[in-house]
Design an enzyme around this catalytic site. Structure first.
Site, mmCIF file in Angstrom:
data_model
loop_
_atom_site.group_PDB
_atom_site.id
_atom_site.type_symbol
_atom_site.label_atom_id
_atom_site.label_comp_id
_atom_site.label_asym_id
_atom_site.label_seq_id
_atom_site.Cartn_x
_atom_site.Cartn_y
_atom_site.Cartn_z
ATOM 1 N N TRP A 145 0.848 -1.194 0.000
ATOM 2 C CA TRP A 145 0.000 0.000 0.000
ATOM 3 C C TRP A 145 0.890 1.252 0.000
ATOM 4 O O TRP A 145 1.872 1.318 0.758
ATOM 5 C CB TRP A 145 -0.903 0.020 1.241
ATOM 6 C CG TRP A 145 -1.730 1.261 1.315
ATOM 7 C CD1 TRP A 145 -2.958 1.461 0.763
ATOM 8 C CD2 TRP A 145 -1.370 2.497 1.955
ATOM 9 N NE1 TRP A 145 -3.387 2.745 1.005
ATOM 10 C CE2 TRP A 145 -2.432 3.410 1.729
ATOM 11 C CE3 TRP A 145 -0.254 2.935 2.662
ATOM 12 C CZ2 TRP A 145 -2.415 4.718 2.207
ATOM 13 C CZ3 TRP A 145 -0.228 4.251 3.131
ATOM 14 C CH2 TRP A 145 -1.314 5.125 2.911
ATOM 15 N N ASP A 203 -17.065 11.054 -2.260
ATOM 16 C CA ASP A 203 -16.427 9.809 -1.816
ATOM 17 C C ASP A 203 -17.191 9.214 -0.629
ATOM 18 O O ASP A 203 -18.376 9.512 -0.396
ATOM 19 C CB ASP A 203 -14.944 10.091 -1.489
ATOM 20 C CG ASP A 203 -14.040 8.898 -1.723
ATOM 21 O OD1 ASP A 203 -13.976 8.029 -0.835
ATOM 22 O OD2 ASP A 203 -13.409 8.825 -2.789
ATOM 23 N N ASP A 204 -16.534 8.404 0.113
ATOM 24 C CA ASP A 204 -17.098 7.607 1.209
ATOM 25 C C ASP A 204 -17.865 8.470 2.215
ATOM 26 O O ASP A 204 -17.449 9.586 2.536
ATOM 27 C CB ASP A 204 -15.908 6.928 1.915
ATOM 28 C CG ASP A 204 -16.333 5.794 2.802
ATOM 29 O OD1 ASP A 204 -17.543 5.576 2.951
ATOM 30 O OD2 ASP A 204 -15.435 5.120 3.344
ATOM 31 N N ARG A 234 -10.144 -3.192 8.234
ATOM 32 C CA ARG A 234 -10.838 -1.901 8.206
ATOM 33 C C ARG A 234 -12.285 -2.086 8.686
ATOM 34 O O ARG A 234 -13.224 -1.552 8.110
ATOM 35 C CB ARG A 234 -10.810 -1.274 6.810
ATOM 36 C CG ARG A 234 -10.837 0.256 6.872
ATOM 37 C CD ARG A 234 -11.057 0.898 5.524
ATOM 38 N NE ARG A 234 -11.077 2.343 5.662
ATOM 39 C CZ ARG A 234 -11.718 3.165 4.865
ATOM 40 N NH1 ARG A 234 -12.384 2.694 3.827
ATOM 41 N NH2 ARG A 234 -11.685 4.445 5.059
ATOM 42 N N TRP A 258 -15.466 2.669 -7.740
ATOM 43 C CA TRP A 258 -15.782 1.342 -7.173
ATOM 44 C C TRP A 258 -14.605 0.909 -6.315
ATOM 45 O O TRP A 258 -13.575 0.487 -6.810
ATOM 46 C CB TRP A 258 -16.021 0.357 -8.319
ATOM 47 C CG TRP A 258 -16.395 -1.024 -7.896
ATOM 48 C CD1 TRP A 258 -15.588 -1.942 -7.299
ATOM 49 C CD2 TRP A 258 -17.665 -1.658 -8.054
ATOM 50 N NE1 TRP A 258 -16.274 -3.111 -7.079
ATOM 51 C CE2 TRP A 258 -17.550 -2.965 -7.540
ATOM 52 C CE3 TRP A 258 -18.893 -1.263 -8.603
ATOM 53 C CZ2 TRP A 258 -18.602 -3.872 -7.547
ATOM 54 C CZ3 TRP A 258 -19.948 -2.161 -8.612
ATOM 55 C CH2 TRP A 258 -19.795 -3.444 -8.081
ATOM 56 N N ASP A 259 -14.776 1.033 -5.005
ATOM 57 C CA ASP A 259 -13.663 0.804 -4.078
ATOM 58 C C ASP A 259 -13.725 -0.606 -3.491
ATOM 59 O O ASP A 259 -14.764 -1.282 -3.550
ATOM 60 C CB ASP A 259 -13.757 1.855 -2.959
ATOM 61 C CG ASP A 259 -12.429 2.154 -2.302
ATOM 62 O OD1 ASP A 259 -11.458 1.433 -2.558
ATOM 63 O OD2 ASP A 259 -12.370 3.118 -1.510
ATOM 64 N N MET A 260 -12.638 -1.056 -2.896
ATOM 65 C CA MET A 260 -12.571 -2.391 -2.278
ATOM 66 C C MET A 260 -11.375 -2.358 -1.329
ATOM 67 O O MET A 260 -10.251 -2.240 -1.776
ATOM 68 C CB MET A 260 -12.362 -3.433 -3.381
ATOM 69 C CG MET A 260 -12.526 -4.860 -2.956
ATOM 70 S SD MET A 260 -11.162 -5.485 -1.999
ATOM 71 C CE MET A 260 -9.937 -5.792 -3.235
ATOM 72 N N ASN A 261 -11.659 -2.417 -0.031
ATOM 73 C CA ASN A 261 -10.606 -2.048 0.925
ATOM 74 C C ASN A 261 -10.163 -3.121 1.910
ATOM 75 O O ASN A 261 -9.902 -2.823 3.071
ATOM 76 C CB ASN A 261 -11.059 -0.816 1.723
ATOM 77 C CG ASN A 261 -11.008 0.427 0.865
ATOM 78 O OD1 ASN A 261 -9.969 0.762 0.323
ATOM 79 N ND2 ASN A 261 -12.134 1.094 0.719
ATOM 80 N N CYS A 279 -10.865 0.931 -7.728
ATOM 81 C CA CYS A 279 -9.984 1.360 -6.647
ATOM 82 C C CYS A 279 -9.958 0.236 -5.627
ATOM 83 O O CYS A 279 -10.955 -0.456 -5.450
ATOM 84 C CB CYS A 279 -10.560 2.635 -6.022
ATOM 85 S SG CYS A 279 -9.711 3.184 -4.542
ATOM 86 N N ASP A 291 -3.296 5.332 -3.145
ATOM 87 C CA ASP A 291 -3.742 6.335 -2.166
ATOM 88 C C ASP A 291 -2.637 7.341 -1.888
ATOM 89 O O ASP A 291 -2.880 8.389 -1.306
ATOM 90 C CB ASP A 291 -4.101 5.644 -0.844
ATOM 91 C CG ASP A 291 -5.544 5.173 -0.841
ATOM 92 O OD1 ASP A 291 -6.306 5.586 -1.723
ATOM 93 O OD2 ASP A 291 -5.890 4.369 0.049
HETATM 94 C C1 DGJ Z 1 -9.775 3.962 -0.033
HETATM 95 C C2 DGJ Z 1 -9.580 4.734 -1.275
HETATM 96 O O1 DGJ Z 1 -8.383 4.384 -1.888
HETATM 97 C C3 DGJ Z 1 -9.662 6.218 -0.963
HETATM 98 O O2 DGJ Z 1 -9.403 6.968 -2.114
HETATM 99 C C4 DGJ Z 1 -10.999 6.531 -0.393
HETATM 100 O O3 DGJ Z 1 -12.005 6.331 -1.365
HETATM 101 C C5 DGJ Z 1 -11.267 5.668 0.826
HETATM 102 N N1 DGJ Z 1 -11.059 4.284 0.547
HETATM 103 C C6 DGJ Z 1 -12.656 5.865 1.342
HETATM 104 O O4 DGJ Z 1 -12.969 5.026 2.360
#
Ligand code: DGJ
Length: 739
Positions: free
Chosen positions: A199, A366-367, A443, A477-480, A526, A548
């Site tokens: 990351w 965003d979020d 997270r 479209w995020d995925m964390n 993302c 990020d």
């Molecule tokens: C992770 C993304 O990489 C960020 O840009 C942002 O959208 C956050 N998530 C939001 O939770």
């Protein structure tokens, strides 16, 4: 482009760039004869098949002498019959045997390329000349077919390969390993290149000489990952950015992958790539078939840039789809670093007003806009707008932003659920988690089990209902997180090792429906930044948030590494505020802008935080980007100086007709009382004359393409003997042929 000689039983696949030669061996298996620069077609290449017999296990051959599999170059090696290198295939059968013998049965050569159902893949455009070879092999003992597919397109130095297996027997076959591609090369004189990191420092270029043994590049994280990209390069030790041989291999897949590069005792190199066989097994029932993801094999004799350009053009024209394919993308502003979760409608509208005055074209929320999502402990899964924060709803907010002359975009993280959500309360079994085991959170969230159709339908509808409700023209479209306790509550115990691949089949089916039903939406993928930057996602979403880490200095390495394979317009790259939120580094607005311009340009800040001077500079920056955006969308990207080799970086975007270029030069650390600097450019037309303008200065110079190539462009503010430029120094040059 594909020739079969029925007498010598050889296939020659070639175009103007490369040749790939396969022979049917005496034992009816396939041998790999050659892959490299194009060679003229001729009646037979059988002399390329090097075989001998030694004390190790011997396979019978027609001439009665036999040969040793361990010593020959094979097309698709299997486990257990005397080749001790990495196999491409292992199948566990009902009687406990893992031994297979796939031998040639028939083949077909057809025009064009079939779509690979359910998986992202390269397609052929109308008017393009492409041919596909399918070689059908059969194992008669288990009545099973293996189809090896090869597609060659006239104008690319690339070969697309995939594998399908069809079970015509009455027994269940367990596919334990099925690589998309295996390649045997006749020597080991290579430097291996991988794109690895973590990351905030994704896709750094790592190179090492190939030595005896095995190198594994893989991901077991349930995502292609920031740690290792599904790419391997093999270059000659003296290959440079613009000269010499390199082979590039990339898998069009977003899940667990593995790639093995093996240098063996007899000085050959084997490389393969495919779904990671670690924790993988596929129960293939009688009558069923299994399709592997597609791999792309690129050959370049024009150095590393030659390889990258082939990947870029192939992906821009034959992988990425939809309205924004090869088209300019709107300049966006994203509120994440500007507000994080701390916003309401009033604040967002003020930001948007301020952004629209600067010339920004798309506002991305965003979020934090839905459910009880006021921090990252809650709300994921409940995709209804939070009316306390946004009283006009998404519909009203989009209208207000549209009235400011901007498009509106929205963030989702649809693959996830928080424990603290209505969705989790209702469907605790919808997550990937093992029975009677701790459920590891990352997270504060869990993976929804997209391998289950009912969960995939919910996820599709969560996004679709919002897209139907308002004028949303962009989706992030995020995925964390990465996967743990991999287990699906929707599947029998014997099929648990299918879960990750089935997850991706589920994800791809959702994305396919979305891009078809909402063709006007620009999707950006993302995953905590660049944790899933791969060709699989690019098939559905033309751009990916590269990292990020928005620090300009870090971005030089990240964008340079990413550009090994992925095109510049596919890289989300934004200007953010300083001190930078990830590194605390302070760089000039010019430095940040000049790096971000080599990507899909945007801003990641609250424009209300900018000083008056910065606002004026941002306006100039945006005007400049608008001047070059067409070039950035269609141009050819050349890497000139690597950020991994010192403190300077240089690169250029050059129009396909070579009449215009934008060159970026960056010097991260100053050389005190240093020498004169010049950078030799690649990719220009040596016969053309160009005017060279340093952006921000009026001075024009006329310089020949031959001079710029052989002598170079003089860079550096004071040419080495005046006041130092300071750290994080940058210049942009506009180069144009005016005739
Ligand atoms: C992770 C993304 O990489 C960020 O840009 C942002 O959208 C956050 N998530 C939001 O939770």
């Amino acid at each position: 482009m594909i020739k079969y000689n029925s007498k010598t039983r050889e296939f020659h696949l070639y175009n103007k760039y490369f040749s790939y030669i396969i022979g049917i061996l005496d034992n009816e298996q396939l041998g790999q004869y050659y892959f490299g620069e194009k060679i003229r077609h001729k009646e037979t290449f059988s002399h390329l098949f090097e075989k001998k017999q030694c004390e190790t296990p011997v396979t019978p051959s027609l001439d009665g002498k036999g040969f040793t599999l361990d010593l020959i170059k094979q097309e698709y090696p299997v486990y257990g019959t005397g080749d001790y290198r990495e196999p491409a295939l292992t199948i566990f059968q009902e009687n406990g045997s893992r031994i297979v013998n796939f031998i040639y049965k028939e083949h077909s050569i057809t025009k064009g390329k079939k779509k690979i159902e359910g998986l992202p893949s390269i397609y052929v455009n109308d008017g393009e000349n492409a041919e596909t070879l399918e070689i059908i092999l059969e194992d008669e003992v288990i009545n099973t077919k293996l189809i090896l597919s090869y597609t060659i397109i006239e104008n690319y130095s690339a070969l697309m390969r995939s594998v399908k297996i069809i079970n015509n027997s009455n027994e269940v076959l367990n596919i334990e390993k099925i690589m998309s591609l295996s390649l045997d090369l006749p020597d080991t004189n290579y430097t291996m290149m991988q794109l690895s990191g973590a990351w905030g420092r994704e896709r750094h270029v790592i190179e090492k000489p190939l030595t005896r043994g095995i190198t594994l590049i893989d991901s077991q994280r349930g995502t292609s990952s920031a740690m290792n990209n599904p790419f391997v390069g093999l270059r000659r030790p003296n290959t440079t950015l613009d000269t010499g041989e390199i082979i590039g291999i990339n898998l069009i897949y977003s899940g667990n992958f593995s790639s093995v590069v093996e240098s063996d005792p007899y000085d050959t190199t084997r490389v393969n790539i495919g779904i990671n066989h670690f924790d993988f097994n596929w129960e293939l029932e009688p009558g069923e078939e299994f399709q592997s993801p597609e791999a792309v094999l690129v050959y370049s004799n024009d150095g590393i840039n030659g390889m990258s350009l082939t990947f870029h053009n192939l992906y821009k024209n034959n992988l990425i789809r939809g309205k924004y394919k090869n088209n300019i993308r709107p300049i966006l502003i994203n509120n994440w670093e500007g507000t994080y979760f701390d916003f309401n409608e009033e604040k967002i509208i003020k930001m948007a007003e301020s952004a629209s005055e600067l010339g920004i074209e798309l506002f991305v929320l965003d979020d934090g806009w839905f459910g009880t999502r006021n921090d990252d402990f809650q709300g994921l899964g409940d995709w209804d707008v939070n009316l306390e924060k946004l009283p006009s709803g998404i519909t009203g907010l989009a209208e207000k932003i549209n009235k400011l002359g901007m498009k509106f975009g929205l963030w989702f993280e649809p693959e996830m659920v928080n424990k603290n959500s209505k969705l989790y309360e209702k469907h605790p079994d919808w997550i990937i988690s093992a029975p009677n085991r701790h459920k590891t959170e990352a997270r504060n969230q869990y993976f929804l089990d997209l391998s289950r159709p009912e969960v995939a339908d919910y996820v599709y509808e969560s996004v679709a209902k919002n897209l139907r409700s308002a004028n949303i023209e962009y989706v992030k479209w995020d995925m964390n997180r990465t996967m743990t306790e991999i287990y699906s509550h929707g599947r029998s115990f014997k099929k648990q090792k299918e879960t990750v691949h089935r997850y991706f089949l589920g994800l791809y089916s959702i994305l396919e429906r979305l891009v078809n039903n909402f063709p006007n939406v620009l999707f950006e993928s993302c995953a905590s930044g660049g944790n899933r930057f791969d060709a699989g996602m690019l098939h559905y979403m033309p751009q990916t948030w590269t990292s990020d880490d928005t620090d300009a200095v870090e971005r030089l390495k990240i964008q340079y590494g990413t550009s090994m394979v992925y095109p510049i317009p596919s890289m989300g790259s934004h200007v953010s505020i300083t001190p930078n939120h990830q590194t605390k580094r302070i760089t000039s607005l010019d430095m940040r802008g000049n790096v971000a311009i080599f990507g899909t340009f945007g801003y990641e800040l609250n424009p209300k935080d900018l000083s008056e001077k910065d606002r004026e500079d941002v306006k100039k920056q945006i005007r400049m980007f608008k001047q070059f955006r067409e070039l950035m969308a269609v141009g050819d990207f050349y890497k000139i100086k690597s950020p991994f080799d010192g403190t300077e970086t240089a690169w250029a975007m050059i129009s396909p007709d070579k009449k215009e270029a934008l060159v970026g030069y960056y010097k991260v650390l100053v050389d005190v009382n240093g020498g004169f600097k010049r950078i030799k450019l690649f990719g220009l037309d040596k016969n053309l004359d160009y005017t060279v303008t340093k952006i921000g200065e009026k001075k024009l110079e006329n310089i020949g393409g031959d001079e710029l190539t052989n002598i170079g462009l003089f860079v550096g503010n004071v040419q080495g003997h005046g006041l130092p430029e300071g750290d994080y120094y940058t210049e942009l040059y506009h180069i144009k042929n005016l005739l």
